[in-house]
Enzyme design. Sequence first.
Site, PDB file in Angstrom:
ATOM      1  CG  ASP A  13      28.771 -47.798 -40.092  1.00 25.57           C
ATOM      2  OD1 ASP A  13      28.436 -48.721 -40.858  1.00 25.57           O
ATOM      3  OD2 ASP A  13      30.065 -47.704 -39.681  1.00 25.57           O
ATOM      4  CG  HIS A  43      22.655 -50.524 -44.901  1.00 23.16           C
ATOM      5  ND1 HIS A  43      21.745 -50.021 -45.987  1.00 23.16           N
ATOM      6  CD2 HIS A  43      23.686 -50.051 -44.807  1.00 23.16           C
ATOM      7  CE1 HIS A  43      22.490 -49.578 -46.631  1.00 23.16           C
ATOM      8  NE2 HIS A  43      23.502 -49.014 -46.067  1.00 23.16           N
TER       9      HIS A  43
HETATM   10  P1  GTP Z   1      26.421 -48.392 -43.798  1.00 20.15           P
HETATM   11  O1  GTP Z   1      26.029 -48.443 -45.139  1.00 20.15           O
HETATM   12  O2  GTP Z   1      27.419 -49.163 -43.445  1.00 20.15           O
HETATM   13  O3  GTP Z   1      26.875 -47.026 -43.382  1.00 20.15           O
HETATM   14  O4  GTP Z   1      25.216 -48.706 -42.584  1.00 20.15           O
HETATM   15  P2  GTP Z   1      23.880 -47.929 -41.870  1.00 20.15           P
HETATM   16  O5  GTP Z   1      23.993 -46.568 -42.253  1.00 20.15           O
HETATM   17  O6  GTP Z   1      22.708 -48.506 -42.080  1.00 20.15           O
HETATM   18  O7  GTP Z   1      24.272 -47.981 -40.223  1.00 20.15           O
HETATM   19  P3  GTP Z   1      24.597 -49.422 -39.432  1.00 20.15           P
HETATM   20  O8  GTP Z   1      23.476 -50.195 -39.547  1.00 20.15           O
HETATM   21  O9  GTP Z   1      25.825 -49.844 -39.846  1.00 20.15           O
HETATM   22  O10 GTP Z   1      24.814 -48.656 -37.973  1.00 20.15           O
HETATM   23  C1  GTP Z   1      23.883 -47.917 -37.292  1.00 20.15           C
HETATM   24  C2  GTP Z   1      23.518 -48.657 -35.960  1.00 20.15           C
HETATM   25  O11 GTP Z   1      22.632 -47.645 -35.291  1.00 20.15           O
HETATM   26  C3  GTP Z   1      22.681 -49.885 -35.892  1.00 20.15           C
HETATM   27  O12 GTP Z   1      23.184 -50.759 -34.944  1.00 20.15           O
HETATM   28  C4  GTP Z   1      21.180 -49.497 -35.838  1.00 20.15           C
HETATM   29  O13 GTP Z   1      20.496 -50.551 -35.459  1.00 20.15           O
HETATM   30  C5  GTP Z   1      21.369 -48.445 -34.885  1.00 20.15           C
HETATM   31  N1  GTP Z   1      20.313 -47.386 -34.973  1.00 20.15           N
HETATM   32  C6  GTP Z   1      19.650 -46.658 -35.892  1.00 20.15           C
HETATM   33  N2  GTP Z   1      18.940 -45.755 -35.758  1.00 20.15           N
HETATM   34  C7  GTP Z   1      19.155 -45.540 -34.185  1.00 20.15           C
HETATM   35  C8  GTP Z   1      18.412 -44.673 -33.363  1.00 20.15           C
HETATM   36  O14 GTP Z   1      17.611 -43.867 -33.648  1.00 20.15           O
HETATM   37  N3  GTP Z   1      18.641 -44.834 -31.879  1.00 20.15           N
HETATM   38  C9  GTP Z   1      19.411 -45.995 -31.488  1.00 20.15           C
HETATM   39  N4  GTP Z   1      19.826 -46.125 -30.484  1.00 20.15           N
HETATM   40  N5  GTP Z   1      20.240 -46.930 -32.483  1.00 20.15           N
HETATM   41  C10 GTP Z   1      19.899 -46.696 -33.963  1.00 20.15           C
HETATM   42  P1  IMP Z   2      36.885 -50.063 -48.231  1.00 19.63           P
HETATM   43  O1  IMP Z   2      35.730 -49.580 -48.793  1.00 19.63           O
HETATM   44  O2  IMP Z   2      36.525 -51.709 -47.735  1.00 19.63           O
HETATM   45  O3  IMP Z   2      38.149 -50.217 -49.259  1.00 19.63           O
HETATM   46  O4  IMP Z   2      37.269 -49.448 -47.099  1.00 19.63           O
HETATM   47  C1  IMP Z   2      37.701 -48.186 -47.191  1.00 19.63           C
HETATM   48  C2  IMP Z   2      37.509 -47.282 -45.929  1.00 19.63           C
HETATM   49  O5  IMP Z   2      35.818 -47.163 -45.875  1.00 19.63           O
HETATM   50  C3  IMP Z   2      37.386 -47.802 -44.407  1.00 19.63           C
HETATM   51  O6  IMP Z   2      37.919 -46.938 -43.653  1.00 19.63           O
HETATM   52  C4  IMP Z   2      36.432 -48.624 -44.146  1.00 19.63           C
HETATM   53  O7  IMP Z   2      36.109 -48.492 -42.855  1.00 19.63           O
HETATM   54  C5  IMP Z   2      35.276 -47.385 -44.875  1.00 19.63           C
HETATM   55  N1  IMP Z   2      33.930 -48.157 -45.098  1.00 19.63           N
HETATM   56  C6  IMP Z   2      33.655 -48.573 -46.168  1.00 19.63           C
HETATM   57  N2  IMP Z   2      32.338 -49.046 -46.426  1.00 19.63           N
HETATM   58  C7  IMP Z   2      31.842 -48.591 -45.230  1.00 19.63           C
HETATM   59  C8  IMP Z   2      30.543 -48.723 -44.760  1.00 19.63           C
HETATM   60  O8  IMP Z   2      29.542 -49.088 -44.853  1.00 19.63           O
HETATM   61  N3  IMP Z   2      30.351 -48.012 -43.136  1.00 19.63           N
HETATM   62  C9  IMP Z   2      31.473 -47.598 -42.683  1.00 19.63           C
HETATM   63  N4  IMP Z   2      32.843 -47.568 -43.326  1.00 19.63           N
HETATM   64  C10 IMP Z   2      32.874 -47.969 -44.330  1.00 19.63           C
HETATM   65 MG    MG Z   3      27.148 -49.934 -41.412  1.00 20.64          MG
END
Ligand code: GTP
Ligand code: IMP
Ligand code: MG
Length: 336
Positions: A13, A43
């Site tokens: 995230d 994402h």
């Molecule tokens: P995973 O693969 O689950 O780890 O996801 P991810 O790394 O793509 O991140 P995810 O989208 O779950 O969460 C990031 C959050 O931050 C989202 O709501 C984005 O829209 C937001 N975001 C990304 N960049 C920025 C930024 O520079 N500023 C702000 N305010 N929000 C951002």
């Molecule tokens: P699982 O991958 O669903 O087995 O979860 C194992 C751990 O990884 C938990 O703490 C989840 O919250 C974390 N996790 C798995 N995928 C993500 C992701 O994409 N973003 C944030 N946490 C994750």
């Molecule tokens: Mg995410």
Amino acid sequence: MTCTIVVGGQWGDEGKGKIISYICEKDKPSVVARGGVGPNAGHSVEVDGKKYGIRMVPTGFPNRSSKLAVGAGVLVDVAVLLKEVEMLKEFNIKDRVIIDYNCGVIEEKHKEMDKSNSHLSKEIGSTGTGCGPANVDRAMRTLRLAKEFDALKPFLGDVSDLVNEALENGENVLIEGTQGTLLSLYYGSYPYVTSNDTSASAFASDVGIGPTKVDEVIVVFKSYPTRVGEGPFPTEMDVEEAEKLGLVEYGTVTGRRRRIGYFDYDLAKKVCRLNGATAIAVTCLDKYDEECYGLTNYDDITEKGLAFIKEIEEKVGVPVKIISTGPELHQTIDIR
Ligand code: GTP
Ligand code: IMP
Ligand code: MG
């Protein structure tokens, strides 16, 4: 020609979705190939004010010239994939999605076990998406593969061939990592981790390329790291402190509230080393200093924001080349 891997530097995230879709718009890679565990990742991508939460399709979808590949190392949830193909039809993605023949497929029983097994659902705090139990079956060699499912037929292909041929033809390839390095089964805070390795080397393997093919590894860090689920978080702040700073976030997949902490320079250094980082992307600089919101020029970064960027570069020893200042794709500073 450049082969770039984007990796999460914390507990997922970090905003990889935004960074990956930005790079795709800018560099126009012919292939964006997704590595990582599977639909446990969510994402977020914001295009023209519309927010998309994506769990299966690579987040490079806004760039219409990119093929969107899912590597053999990634688990597929057929229903989630089909739903996303439908949801993103305005981006014309149907003919651009390629699922490797050998992707493992998550079935209902895996999701049920993920939710009913208290070790997974409570102690670890898994996402309940069936990834852990499906990887158990993969290790047992009983998991069914994508090539056995009729509904996936229109999308099947050999992702390793696709990526390697693109590189041989001198095209740009982007490999999209999911989760974060600190959730790695090997390098994270075991047992509070996901069910596979989540470092750059793992993503190369997931999509079927050798390490000598990789040119750039961009590690993404969020200004205030977050963690969902259980496990250690050395720089975690309490909820009141987070609220005072205006930092409240919820998970894309599970809707759970994300734990929030301060930037951890020591962990960031270790993570960059594990991934062989060539560059860092910092997201949410606007949350560190709200006056940085929406900036697109390096020279406009405030004194406070710049001091933070410089501190990362000094303590971690890797240059910060992309800075995100808001969720929209154009809210980005790029000095690559
Ligand atoms: P995973 O693969 O689950 O780890 O996801 P991810 O790394 O793509 O991140 P995810 O989208 O779950 O969460 C990031 C959050 O931050 C989202 O709501 C984005 O829209 C937001 N975001 C990304 N960049 C920025 C930024 O520079 N500023 C702000 N305010 N929000 C951002
Ligand atoms: P699982 O991958 O669903 O087995 O979860 C194992 C751990 O990884 C938990 O703490 C989840 O919250 C974390 N996790 C798995 N995928 C993500 C992701 O994409 N973003 C944030 N946490 C994750
Ligand atoms: Mg995410």
